[in-house]
Design an enzyme around this catalytic site. Structure first.
Site, PDB file in Angstrom:
ATOM      1  N   GLU A 212      -2.897   7.345  -5.529  1.00  0.00           N
ATOM      2  CA  GLU A 212      -3.355   7.511  -6.446  1.00  0.00           C
ATOM      3  C   GLU A 212      -4.172   7.930  -6.842  1.00  0.00           C
ATOM      4  O   GLU A 212      -5.420   8.312  -6.326  1.00  0.00           O
ATOM      5  CB  GLU A 212      -3.521   5.490  -6.489  1.00  0.00           C
ATOM      6  CG  GLU A 212      -2.014   5.409  -6.440  1.00  0.00           C
ATOM      7  CD  GLU A 212      -2.332   3.461  -5.954  1.00  0.00           C
ATOM      8  OE1 GLU A 212      -3.445   3.011  -6.494  1.00  0.00           O
ATOM      9  OE2 GLU A 212      -1.872   2.484  -5.248  1.00  0.00           O
TER      10      GLU A 212
ATOM     11  N   ARG B 256       1.096  -1.558  -0.088  1.00  0.00           N
ATOM     12  CA  ARG B 256       0.220   0.449  -0.145  1.00  0.00           C
ATOM     13  C   ARG B 256       0.939   1.371  -0.223  1.00  0.00           C
ATOM     14  O   ARG B 256       1.747   1.512   0.574  1.00  0.00           O
ATOM     15  CB  ARG B 256      -1.030  -0.197   1.113  1.00  0.00           C
ATOM     16  CG  ARG B 256      -2.281  -1.425   1.222  1.00  0.00           C
ATOM     17  CD  ARG B 256      -2.910  -0.639  -0.549  1.00  0.00           C
ATOM     18  NE  ARG B 256      -3.950  -1.619  -0.004  1.00  0.00           N
ATOM     19  CZ  ARG B 256      -4.315  -2.967  -0.995  1.00  0.00           C
ATOM     20  NH1 ARG B 256      -2.886  -2.632  -2.074  1.00  0.00           N
ATOM     21  NH2 ARG B 256      -5.251  -3.158  -0.856  1.00  0.00           N
TER      22      ARG B 256
ATOM     23  N   HIS C 136      -0.157   1.020 -10.531  1.00  0.00           N
ATOM     24  CA  HIS C 136      -0.949  -0.431  -9.355  1.00  0.00           C
ATOM     25  C   HIS C 136      -1.519  -1.362 -10.654  1.00  0.00           C
ATOM     26  O   HIS C 136      -3.087  -1.399 -10.911  1.00  0.00           O
ATOM     27  CB  HIS C 136      -2.111   0.601  -8.493  1.00  0.00           C
ATOM     28  CG  HIS C 136      -2.985  -0.377  -7.388  1.00  0.00           C
ATOM     29  ND1 HIS C 136      -3.250   0.513  -6.312  1.00  0.00           N
ATOM     30  CD2 HIS C 136      -2.559  -1.790  -7.528  1.00  0.00           C
ATOM     31  CE1 HIS C 136      -3.479  -0.270  -5.637  1.00  0.00           C
ATOM     32  NE2 HIS C 136      -3.107  -1.502  -6.360  1.00  0.00           N
TER      33      HIS C 136
END
Length: 314
Positions: free
Chosen positions: A262, A233, A280
């Protein structure tokens, strides 16, 4: 007379294939399209049988309280955005999609190890931009035989460790407690693990407990020959400290797939040959996406058939 399908709140956008199946099987309502969410939840309290979300959307206490029963099926393995205390208080069962993404995320972690150490992305640009005739690409760093430190030896961390063994890498790990059943050495001190490691891979949970766990002292301990890899994360890494460590050459480089805010990536991590940044994508293969979608559907079916989900957060 056939009973009506269960009514489910859709907390945010979902993968299109999953959303299509859900709309066929259930009565879906897109909560994120409601202009006044609080008023809608208050007005419809108790009228939904559950909800579907993604790790990035989470599920807050007001939604659990509005449901007051039922199930929340989450597409994703991360559950720091799910208010599990509120779920327990309201009698709502929660499911996530663990295990089915372990291999792809571990593969991506090793891809980042290889790409950052060997400069593969920068080497590609060297050829693509026509710079090869003007001179060779600089020397890079070998991966085989180097020391692999893993922060968080859960399912994904263990899969990364197994891949490291295939590269003849000594493996050590740091976590909340040692795991006697694994063949790797436990390091209780994160600073010492960073000091020992050539590659420090972050594979732990997100949330308040691990917020900015990777900070300036850890990066200083990793040192000018060490690489940081993060597939966990974004919140686990202090990105300002990382950008400073890169700029001041306190570490050798980094490979990142996740970020704290993000899709925004700090400018200090962009445009550098020794930093590989991915959007990601660690779990976004066709095979893993299909398996995650199926597990969401299986959890919902299990709950509405037996009253129990298959894969609660763990």
């Amino acid at each position: 007379m056939q009973a009506a399908p269960p009514r489910l709140l859709q907390i945010g956008p979902l993968p299109s294939a999953l959303e299509a199946v859900l709309q066929q099987r259930y009565q879906m309502h897109p909560l994120w399209k409601e202009p006044e969410r609080g008023a809608f939840l208050a007005r419809t309290a108790g009228s939904f049988d559950g909800a579907v979300t993604m790790s990035r959307h989470g599920c807050t206490a007001d939604i659990f309280e509005s449901l007051g029963k039922g199930v929340v099926a989450c597409f994703g393995v991360g559950f720091e955005g799910l208010d599990l205390q509120a779920a327990a208080r309201c009698g709502v069962q929660v499911s996530t999609t663990p295990d089915v993404l372990n291999d792809c995320v571990a593969d991506c972690a090793f891809g980042l190890i290889l790409a950052s150490a060997r400069g593969l992305v920068a080497a590609d640009r060297h050829v693509q931009q026509g710079r090869w005739p003007a001179g060779p690409f600089p020397l890079a760093t070998r991966v085989s035989g180097k020391r692999l430190g893993i922060v968080g030896l859960g399912r994904i961390g263990a899969a990364i460790a197994r891949r490291g063994s295939g590269f003849d890498m000594p493996v050590r790990y740091h976590g909340r407690k040692p795991r006697p059943e694994v063949p790797y050495d436990y390091e209780p001190d994160l600073i010492e693990l960073a000091r020992w490691a050539d590659f420090l891979v972050v594979a732990c949970r997100g949330g308040a407990e691990t917020h900015h766990l990777i900070n300036t002292p850890v990066l200083r301990a990793l040192g000018p020959q060490g690489f940081l890899i993060n597939i966990a994360r974004g919140s686990v890494v202090d990105e300002q400290a990382l950008a400073e460590a890169i700029a001041q050459e306190h570490i050798a480089g980094a490979g990142l797939d996740v970020y704290e805010h993000e899709p925004h990536v700090p400018p200090g991590l962009l445009g550098r040959d020794n930093v590989v940044v991915l959007p990601h994508v660690a779990a976004t293969t066709r095979e893993t996406r299909a398996a995650m979608e199926q597990l969401v559907l299986d959890n919902l079916q299990a709950y509405f058939t037996t009253g129990k989900v298959l894969t609660p957060p763990a």
